[in-house]
Write an enzyme that holds these catalytic residues in place. Structure first.
Site, PDB file in Angstrom:
ATOM      1  N   ALA A 144       0.867  -1.190   0.000  1.00 11.61           N
ATOM      2  CA  ALA A 144       0.000   0.000   0.000  1.00 11.61           C
ATOM      3  C   ALA A 144       0.899   1.234   0.000  1.00 11.61           C
ATOM      4  O   ALA A 144       0.800   2.109   0.870  1.00 11.61           O
ATOM      5  CB  ALA A 144      -0.977  -0.012   1.170  1.00 11.61           C
ATOM      6  N   LEU A 145       1.778   1.283  -0.982  1.00 10.83           N
ATOM      7  CA  LEU A 145       2.892   2.238  -0.967  1.00 10.83           C
ATOM      8  C   LEU A 145       2.436   3.670  -1.196  1.00 10.83           C
ATOM      9  O   LEU A 145       1.545   3.939  -1.992  1.00 10.83           O
ATOM     10  CB  LEU A 145       3.912   1.837  -2.043  1.00 10.83           C
ATOM     11  N   HIS A 150       7.166   5.712   1.496  1.00 10.55           N
ATOM     12  CA  HIS A 150       7.908   4.513   1.080  1.00 10.55           C
ATOM     13  C   HIS A 150       8.842   4.825  -0.094  1.00 10.55           C
ATOM     14  O   HIS A 150       9.984   4.373  -0.137  1.00 10.55           O
ATOM     15  CB  HIS A 150       6.938   3.414   0.626  1.00 10.55           C
ATOM     16  N   GLY A 208      12.061   3.993   7.893  1.00 11.81           N
ATOM     17  CA  GLY A 208      11.569   5.331   8.166  1.00 11.81           C
ATOM     18  C   GLY A 208      11.598   5.660   9.650  1.00 11.81           C
ATOM     19  O   GLY A 208      11.365   4.791  10.493  1.00 11.81           O
ATOM     20  N   LYS A 231       9.402   7.423  10.915  1.00  9.04           N
ATOM     21  CA  LYS A 231       7.988   7.411  11.306  1.00  9.04           C
ATOM     22  C   LYS A 231       7.768   6.358  12.397  1.00  9.04           C
ATOM     23  O   LYS A 231       7.056   6.585  13.357  1.00  9.04           O
ATOM     24  CB  LYS A 231       7.141   7.108  10.062  1.00  9.04           C
ATOM     25  N   ASP A 232       8.367   5.168  12.174  1.00 13.00           N
ATOM     26  CA  ASP A 232       8.301   4.095  13.170  1.00 13.00           C
ATOM     27  C   ASP A 232       9.595   4.169  13.989  1.00 13.00           C
ATOM     28  O   ASP A 232      10.488   3.332  13.846  1.00 13.00           O
ATOM     29  CB  ASP A 232       8.149   2.749  12.465  1.00 13.00           C
ATOM     30  N   GLN A 243      10.642   1.205  16.176  1.00  9.91           N
ATOM     31  CA  GLN A 243      11.018   0.087  15.295  1.00  9.91           C
ATOM     32  C   GLN A 243      12.456   0.266  14.800  1.00  9.91           C
ATOM     33  O   GLN A 243      13.255  -0.676  14.815  1.00  9.91           O
ATOM     34  CB  GLN A 243      10.049   0.023  14.118  1.00  9.91           C
ATOM     35  N   VAL A 273       8.101  11.505   6.137  1.00  3.40           N
ATOM     36  CA  VAL A 273       7.521  12.236   5.000  1.00  3.40           C
ATOM     37  C   VAL A 273       6.075  12.571   5.358  1.00  3.40           C
ATOM     38  O   VAL A 273       5.308  11.700   5.791  1.00  3.40           O
ATOM     39  CB  VAL A 273       7.584  11.389   3.707  1.00  3.40           C
TER      40      VAL A 273
HETATM   41  P1  AMP Z   1       5.213  -0.088   6.446  1.00  4.17           P
HETATM   42  O1  AMP Z   1       4.851  -0.472   5.046  1.00  4.17           O
HETATM   43  O2  AMP Z   1       4.218   0.772   7.119  1.00  4.17           O
HETATM   44  O3  AMP Z   1       5.677  -1.273   7.258  1.00  4.17           O
HETATM   45  O4  AMP Z   1       6.497   0.835   6.301  1.00  4.17           O
HETATM   46  C1  AMP Z   1       7.635   0.413   5.595  1.00  4.17           C
HETATM   47  C2  AMP Z   1       8.734   1.400   5.858  1.00  4.17           C
HETATM   48  O5  AMP Z   1       8.324   2.692   5.430  1.00  4.17           O
HETATM   49  C3  AMP Z   1       9.096   1.525   7.344  1.00  4.17           C
HETATM   50  O6  AMP Z   1      10.500   1.653   7.465  1.00  4.17           O
HETATM   51  C4  AMP Z   1       8.375   2.787   7.747  1.00  4.17           C
HETATM   52  O7  AMP Z   1       8.979   3.444   8.844  1.00  4.17           O
HETATM   53  C5  AMP Z   1       8.517   3.607   6.480  1.00  4.17           C
HETATM   54  N1  AMP Z   1       7.520   4.679   6.420  1.00  4.17           N
HETATM   55  C6  AMP Z   1       6.168   4.556   6.474  1.00  4.17           C
HETATM   56  N2  AMP Z   1       5.577   5.772   6.433  1.00  4.17           N
HETATM   57  C7  AMP Z   1       6.583   6.684   6.361  1.00  4.17           C
HETATM   58  C8  AMP Z   1       6.641   8.113   6.321  1.00  4.17           C
HETATM   59  N3  AMP Z   1       5.537   8.860   6.345  1.00  4.17           N
HETATM   60  N4  AMP Z   1       7.851   8.701   6.255  1.00  4.17           N
HETATM   61  C9  AMP Z   1       8.985   7.970   6.252  1.00  4.17           C
HETATM   62  N5  AMP Z   1       9.004   6.621   6.300  1.00  4.17           N
HETATM   63  C10 AMP Z   1       7.826   5.984   6.358  1.00  4.17           C
END
Ligand code: AMP
Length: 315
Positions: free
Chosen positions: A51-52, A56, A166, A168-169, A172, A195
């Site tokens: 769900a990019l 991402h 990211g 964001k987490d 993590q 972002v």
């Molecule tokens: P996810 O698909 O939510 O597991 O995220 C995959 C990667 O994208 C992880 O390293 C997240 O921290 C990063 N990520 C998700 N949203 C953002 C964002 N808004 N800004 C920066 N990195 C992000």
């Protein structure tokens, strides 16, 4: 398994972008990464749950700056979801994701089935201890163990030189840094800034769950972070005052608050009454997790390090 057919370093041309090679089988994934390395490439890896969005894609762009063979995994990892969480309903858009990754010039996409990553009889889990206790760890039991287990498996298969996650987490990223160090993974782990949408909302796959009213209320998170950020920039160092400034904004919009905490950005522990302990060079993580409607949102800022989180403060 044919070797990957396209390279992110190919010269610019008017030809349409080449689709990345897509594999579902873990052993084929390993073979493709091995093959790229044999031909002299550096593997850069971005793990995702799909769900990019542009967040991402910014991680992918960063990986491209650091490595020559870019690998993205798309895997909604069941072991990091609790029994009452949104694993089944988590947004999935494989066709759209593949188009975005094609446009980004990604070389290889790994999109396994859960049964391939957790085959019958598997019994191994990877757990980082203390760093997983506070913040989200306190509200999502087992979540980080699921994350470290799947990421260790993905690292073992792909052998990347560079991996981008990211901020964001934030927790993590801290937990994975600890895992990489403790397990001697030879990986350069890069943390990419959050972002945001133009109005300050941190991008998230889960934002699609928000109704128009909830989407408007969700701005309370970044507003709370900005309130703490502005006070910090103005010289405020009292932990509880900074926390209260963020909490006030979150309290005004959230249906349920998991936490609004001010902690040390390295060990994620409470910093004491003042975040500088009386000294200079203070830093503190302000981290938020709350529920708006049925959607759990997180956001954070590191005071003393990050620029203002999102839209400028207007008041
Ligand atoms: P996810 O698909 O939510 O597991 O995220 C995959 C990667 O994208 C992880 O390293 C997240 O921290 C990063 N990520 C998700 N949203 C953002 C964002 N808004 N800004 C920066 N990195 C992000």
């Amino acid at each position: 398994m044919a070797p990957p057919s396209n390279s992110s370093n190919s010269p610019v041309s008017s030809a349409p972008p080449v689709r990345p090679v897509t594999v579902k089988d873990p052993i084929a994934f390993r073979a493709a990464c091995d093959e790229a390395r044999r031909s002299g490439a550096t593997v850069g890896f971005v793990p995702t749950m799909g769900a990019l969005h542009s967040g991402h894609l910014a991680l992918v762009a960063e990986a491209k700056r650091k490595a020559s063979f870019i690998v993205v995994s798309i895997f909604v990892n069941p072991t990091q979801f609790g029994p009452n969480e949104d694993f089944v309903h988590y947004p999935r858009d494989f066709v759209g994701d593949l188009q975005k990754l094609t446009d980004q010039g990604v070389d290889l996409v790994f999109a396994p089935e859960p049964s391939a990553m957790y085959p019958e009889g598997e019994q191994t889990r990877v757990k980082v201890h203390r760093l997983t206790d506070p913040l989200c760890g306190a509200f999502r039991p087992g979540h980080f163990e699921g994350v470290t287990t799947i990421v260790a498996k993905l690292f073992a298969l792909s052998g990347p030189a560079v991996v981008v996650f990211g901020k964001k987490d934030y927790q993590q990223l801290a937990v994975l840094r600890k895992m990489v160090r403790d397990l001697f993974f030879p990986i350069d782990l890069i943390g990419h800034p959050i972002v945001r949408e133009a109005d300050g909302l941190a991008m998230s796959s889960r934002n699609v769950y928000l109704s128009a009213d909830e989407r408007a209320r969700a701005l309370g998170l970044s507003r709370g972070l900005r309130a703490a950020w502005s006070a910090f920039e103005g010289g405020e160092r009292r932990t509880e005052t900074l926390r209260a400034l963020a909490l006030r904004e979150v309290h005004a919009v959230a249906d349920r608050i998991d936490y609004v905490d001010v902690v040390d950005p390295v060990d994620l522990m409470p910093p004491g009454e003042r975040i500088d302990g009386g000294g200079a060079g203070a830093k503190a993580l302000v981290a938020i997790a709350c529920h708006i409607g049925k959607t759990r949102l997180i956001d954070n800022v590191v005071l003393g390090e990050d620029p203002v989180p999102g839209a400028a403060v207007t008041s």
